[in-house]
Every structure is written in structure tokens, then in C-alpha cells.
Scaffold this motif. Structure first.
Motif, PDB file in Angstrom:
ATOM      1  N   GLN A   1       2.839  -6.617   6.678  1.00  8.12           N
ATOM      2  CA  GLN A   1       1.855  -6.736   7.767  1.00  8.12           C
ATOM      3  C   GLN A   1       0.426  -6.768   7.209  1.00  8.12           C
ATOM      4  OE1 GLN A   1       2.413  -7.519  10.848  1.00  8.12           O
ATOM      5  NE2 GLN A   1       4.619  -7.447  10.495  1.00  8.12           N
ATOM      6  N   GLU A   2       0.150  -5.926   6.220  1.00  3.86           N
ATOM      7  CA  GLU A   2      -1.186  -5.904   5.615  1.00  3.86           C
ATOM      8  C   GLU A   2      -1.497  -7.248   4.953  1.00  3.86           C
ATOM      9  OE1 GLU A   2      -4.905  -4.745   4.632  1.00  3.86           O
ATOM     10  OE2 GLU A   2      -3.511  -3.642   5.917  1.00  3.86           O
TER      11      GLU A   2
ATOM     12  N   SER B   1      -4.410 -10.037   5.934  1.00  5.46           N
ATOM     13  CA  SER B   1      -5.335 -10.535   4.908  1.00  5.46           C
ATOM     14  C   SER B   1      -5.299 -12.045   4.789  1.00  5.46           C
ATOM     15  CB  SER B   1      -4.999  -9.899   3.553  1.00  5.46           C
ATOM     16  OG  SER B   1      -5.184  -8.503   3.610  1.00  5.46           O
ATOM     17  N   GLY B   2      -4.529 -12.708   5.645  1.00  8.36           N
ATOM     18  CA  GLY B   2      -4.565 -14.170   5.684  1.00  8.36           C
ATOM     19  C   GLY B   2      -3.384 -14.885   5.056  1.00  8.36           C
ATOM     20  N   LEU B   3      -2.347 -14.174   4.634  1.00  6.14           N
ATOM     21  CA  LEU B   3      -1.175 -14.838   4.079  1.00  6.14           C
ATOM     22  C   LEU B   3      -0.159 -15.116   5.180  1.00  6.14           C
ATOM     23  CD1 LEU B   3      -0.522 -12.679   0.879  1.00  6.14           C
ATOM     24  CD2 LEU B   3      -1.748 -14.856   1.024  1.00  6.14           C
ATOM     25  N   ALA B   4       0.572 -16.215   5.043  1.00  5.82           N
ATOM     26  CA  ALA B   4       1.680 -16.517   5.948  1.00  5.82           C
ATOM     27  C   ALA B   4       2.942 -16.059   5.226  1.00  5.82           C
ATOM     28  CB  ALA B   4       1.722 -18.004   6.262  1.00  5.82           C
ATOM     29  N   VAL B   5       3.389 -14.832   5.511  1.00 11.21           N
ATOM     30  CA  VAL B   5       4.495 -14.222   4.774  1.00 11.21           C
ATOM     31  C   VAL B   5       5.786 -14.286   5.577  1.00 11.21           C
ATOM     32  CG1 VAL B   5       5.326 -12.128   3.627  1.00 11.21           C
ATOM     33  CG2 VAL B   5       2.868 -12.598   3.717  1.00 11.21           C
ATOM     34  N   ARG B   6       6.835 -14.749   4.908  1.00  9.36           N
ATOM     35  CA  ARG B   6       8.178 -14.715   5.487  1.00  9.36           C
ATOM     36  C   ARG B   6       8.995 -13.744   4.640  1.00  9.36           C
ATOM     37  NH1 ARG B   6      13.260 -17.188   5.399  1.00  9.36           N
ATOM     38  NH2 ARG B   6      12.822 -18.636   3.714  1.00  9.36           N
ATOM     39  N   LEU B   7       9.505 -12.702   5.289  1.00 12.62           N
ATOM     40  CA  LEU B   7      10.288 -11.678   4.602  1.00 12.62           C
ATOM     41  C   LEU B   7      11.762 -11.897   4.875  1.00 12.62           C
ATOM     42  CD1 LEU B   7      10.537  -9.002   3.005  1.00 12.62           C
ATOM     43  CD2 LEU B   7      10.208  -7.803   5.181  1.00 12.62           C
ATOM     44  N   ASP B   8      12.526 -12.121   3.817  1.00 12.96           N
ATOM     45  CA  ASP B   8      13.971 -12.281   3.916  1.00 12.96           C
ATOM     46  C   ASP B   8      14.588 -11.091   3.195  1.00 12.96           C
ATOM     47  OD1 ASP B   8      16.625 -12.949   3.814  1.00 12.96           O
ATOM     48  OD2 ASP B   8      16.360 -14.742   2.571  1.00 12.96           O
TER      49      ASP B   8
ATOM     50  N   GLY C   1      -4.440 -17.400   2.137  1.00 14.31           N
ATOM     51  CA  GLY C   1      -3.979 -18.445   3.050  1.00 14.31           C
ATOM     52  C   GLY C   1      -2.676 -19.086   2.616  1.00 14.31           C
ATOM     53  N   ALA C   2      -2.088 -18.606   1.508  1.00 10.06           N
ATOM     54  CA  ALA C   2      -0.856 -19.205   0.988  1.00 10.06           C
ATOM     55  C   ALA C   2       0.329 -18.952   1.910  1.00 10.06           C
ATOM     56  CB  ALA C   2      -0.545 -18.630  -0.399  1.00 10.06           C
ATOM     57  N   GLN C   3       1.317 -19.819   1.794  1.00 13.15           N
ATOM     58  CA  GLN C   3       2.632 -19.594   2.384  1.00 13.15           C
ATOM     59  C   GLN C   3       3.406 -18.778   1.356  1.00 13.15           C
ATOM     60  OE1 GLN C   3       3.734 -21.018   5.423  1.00 13.15           O
ATOM     61  NE2 GLN C   3       1.610 -21.620   5.657  1.00 13.15           N
ATOM     62  N   VAL C   4       3.908 -17.620   1.753  1.00 14.98           N
ATOM     63  CA  VAL C   4       4.585 -16.741   0.800  1.00 14.98           C
ATOM     64  C   VAL C   4       5.961 -16.366   1.317  1.00 14.98           C
ATOM     65  CG1 VAL C   4       4.444 -14.589  -0.521  1.00 14.98           C
ATOM     66  CG2 VAL C   4       2.331 -15.764   0.154  1.00 14.98           C
ATOM     67  N   GLU C   5       6.951 -16.524   0.454  1.00 12.62           N
ATOM     68  CA  GLU C   5       8.306 -16.108   0.809  1.00 12.62           C
ATOM     69  C   GLU C   5       8.680 -14.916  -0.057  1.00 12.62           C
ATOM     70  OE1 GLU C   5      12.745 -17.750   0.141  1.00 12.62           O
ATOM     71  OE2 GLU C   5      11.441 -19.047   1.329  1.00 12.62           O
ATOM     72  N   VAL C   6       9.074 -13.832   0.608  1.00 11.42           N
ATOM     73  CA  VAL C   6       9.536 -12.621  -0.072  1.00 11.42           C
ATOM     74  C   VAL C   6      11.035 -12.520   0.178  1.00 11.42           C
ATOM     75  CG1 VAL C   6       9.389 -10.105  -0.208  1.00 11.42           C
ATOM     76  CG2 VAL C   6       7.322 -11.454   0.290  1.00 11.42           C
ATOM     77  N   ARG C   7      11.806 -12.494  -0.894  1.00 13.04           N
ATOM     78  CA  ARG C   7      13.267 -12.407  -0.756  1.00 13.04           C
ATOM     79  C   ARG C   7      13.763 -11.196  -1.521  1.00 13.04           C
ATOM     80  NH1 ARG C   7      18.103 -15.029  -3.151  1.00 13.04           N
ATOM     81  NH2 ARG C   7      19.659 -14.853  -1.517  1.00 13.04           N
ATOM     82  N   ILE C   8      14.516 -10.361  -0.846  1.00  7.39           N
ATOM     83  CA  ILE C   8      15.149  -9.194  -1.466  1.00  7.39           C
ATOM     84  C   ILE C   8      16.625  -9.286  -1.108  1.00  7.39           C
ATOM     85  CG2 ILE C   8      15.253  -6.685  -1.617  1.00  7.39           C
ATOM     86  CD1 ILE C   8      12.355  -6.672  -0.487  1.00  7.39           C
TER      87      ILE C   8
ATOM     88  N   SER D   1       4.693 -17.964  -3.839  1.00 11.17           N
ATOM     89  CA  SER D   1       3.571 -18.417  -3.013  1.00 11.17           C
ATOM     90  C   SER D   1       3.303 -19.890  -3.263  1.00 11.17           C
ATOM     91  CB  SER D   1       2.315 -17.598  -3.322  1.00 11.17           C
ATOM     92  OG  SER D   1       1.918 -17.787  -4.663  1.00 11.17           O
ATOM     93  N   LEU D   2       2.868 -20.561  -2.203  1.00 12.61           N
ATOM     94  CA  LEU D   2       2.478 -21.971  -2.265  1.00 12.61           C
ATOM     95  C   LEU D   2       1.138 -22.134  -1.583  1.00 12.61           C
ATOM     96  CD1 LEU D   2       5.799 -23.807  -1.327  1.00 12.61           C
ATOM     97  CD2 LEU D   2       4.568 -24.006  -3.483  1.00 12.61           C
ATOM     98  N   GLY D   3       0.217 -22.821  -2.252  1.00  9.38           N
ATOM     99  CA  GLY D   3      -1.072 -23.114  -1.647  1.00  9.38           C
ATOM    100  C   GLY D   3      -2.010 -21.930  -1.659  1.00  9.38           C
ATOM    101  N   GLY D   4      -3.024 -22.018  -0.822  1.00 12.18           N
ATOM    102  CA  GLY D   4      -4.013 -20.954  -0.726  1.00 12.18           C
ATOM    103  C   GLY D   4      -5.206 -21.202  -1.639  1.00 12.18           C
ATOM    104  N   THR D   5      -6.241 -20.407  -1.425  1.00 12.57           N
ATOM    105  CA  THR D   5      -7.456 -20.517  -2.233  1.00 12.57           C
ATOM    106  C   THR D   5      -7.802 -19.144  -2.794  1.00 12.57           C
ATOM    107  OG1 THR D   5      -8.820 -20.128  -0.282  1.00 12.57           O
ATOM    108  CG2 THR D   5      -8.402 -22.420  -0.870  1.00 12.57           C
ATOM    109  N   ALA D   6      -8.389 -19.143  -3.971  1.00 13.75           N
ATOM    110  CA  ALA D   6      -8.703 -17.892  -4.656  1.00 13.75           C
ATOM    111  C   ALA D   6      -9.878 -17.183  -4.009  1.00 13.75           C
ATOM    112  CB  ALA D   6      -8.994 -18.155  -6.123  1.00 13.75           C
ATOM    113  N   ALA D   7      -9.709 -15.889  -3.748  1.00 12.94           N
ATOM    114  CA  ALA D   7     -10.812 -15.058  -3.265  1.00 12.94           C
ATOM    115  C   ALA D   7     -11.604 -14.518  -4.455  1.00 12.94           C
ATOM    116  CB  ALA D   7     -10.273 -13.901  -2.428  1.00 12.94           C
TER     117      ALA D   7
END
Length: 151
Positions: free
Chosen positions: A30-31, A35-42, A77-84, A97-103
Motif C-alpha cells: 500500500q505504501e 508513492s506512485g507505483l502500480a503494484v500487483r501482488l501475487d 510510476g513503474a508497473q511492478v509485479e511482486v510474486r511470492i 518493475s517496468l517503466g517509471g522515472t527516477a526520483a
């Protein structure tokens, strides 16, 4: 004093860093989303990881936390997939992670920050394998830990 502080931080013990657990995963994700990431948690297989042990559980959660933190800094802003998941006799955690810009200034591909270095050491101490680096158009952090890993 500095050496003992670094030692405490490397061990991850003491009051400075609370011991992470599965219960922390949702908050970490959630955090990262705030902070601007599109996170998918699997992580549908967490119930199958009960025999991973406290040390392994902590390592998996730390990998997710560090990798998402790096995404916030280096790929906002990256698309991020977290798989456990369970993979045979191992637990697998992968953050891609895919894409996004460096802060902040991007890391050189041949360098590894303190956080990833400490994760590498922690995973190795548990008998696992760790890798982090560029992956096509993105960046992947992955750890494999044997079931029954202990702290």
C-alpha cells in the motif's frame, strides 16, 4: 560506535528495525502504491510457506520492502509485479518493475546499493540464492530460499 551500529543494521535486529512478517506485506505494498507505483501482488501461496521459518519469512518480506523502495526511488510510476510462491522445495520471491522515472539519480547497472548487498548476504546465510539487475526493459530482484530456512 559506528561499527556496532552497522553490525546491528546488518543483522536487522534491535529496536531500529522491527522484525518483518507476512502481516507487513499489505502495508508495504500500500505504501508503494501511495508513492506512485502500480503494484500487483501475487502471493496466494503464503499458506504453503509455513515451513519456511522465521528467518526465511523475514528475508522474503525484506526483499519485497527493499525492492519496492528502490522502485520508488529509481522507477517512480513503474508497473511492478511482486510474486511470492512455493516452487518445489523453495520459496520464490520476485519483484519485477517496468517503466517509471527516477526520483533520484539512477544506479549504474554494475553497482549494488547497501540494501541489495545486505539482502544478498541475508539470503546466502539462509542457504538461498539472490540476484538483482536489469531484465529487458525493467529491473528484477529475485530470491530463492529453501523451505525450513531459519534465522
Amino acid at each position: 560506535a559506528l561499527r556496532s551500529m552497522i553490525s546491528v543494521l546488518r543483522r536487522g535486529g534491535g529496536p531500529l528495525m522491527p522484525t518483518p512478517s507476512w502481516a507487513d506485506l499489505d502495508g508495504i505494498v500500500q505504501e508503494a502504491r501511495r508513492s506512485g507505483l502500480a503494484v500487483r501482488l501475487d502471493a496466494a501461496d503464503l499458506g504453503d510457506l509455513g515451513d519456511l521459518g522465521g528467518g526465511g519469512e523475514q528475508a522474503v518480506v525484506r526483499v519485497v520492502r527493499e525492492a519496492l523502495g528502490n522502485c520508488v526511488r529509481h522507477a517512480r510510476g513503474a508497473q511492478v509485479e511482486v510474486r511470492i510462491a512455493r516452487s518445489g522445495d523453495e520459496a520464490l520471491v520476485r519483484v519485477r518493475s517496468l517503466g517509471g522515472t527516477a526520483a533520484v539519480a539512477p544506479m549504474r547497472h554494475d553497482s549494488e546499493g547497501w540494501g541489495l548487498q545486505m539482502l544478498r548476504e541475508r539470503v546466502a546465510a539462509l542457504g538461498g540464492a539472490f540476484q538483482a539487475g536489469p531484465d529487458g526493459d525493467g529491473w528484477t530482484v529475485e530470491a530463492r530460499l529453501p523451505a525450513g530456512a531459519r534465522s
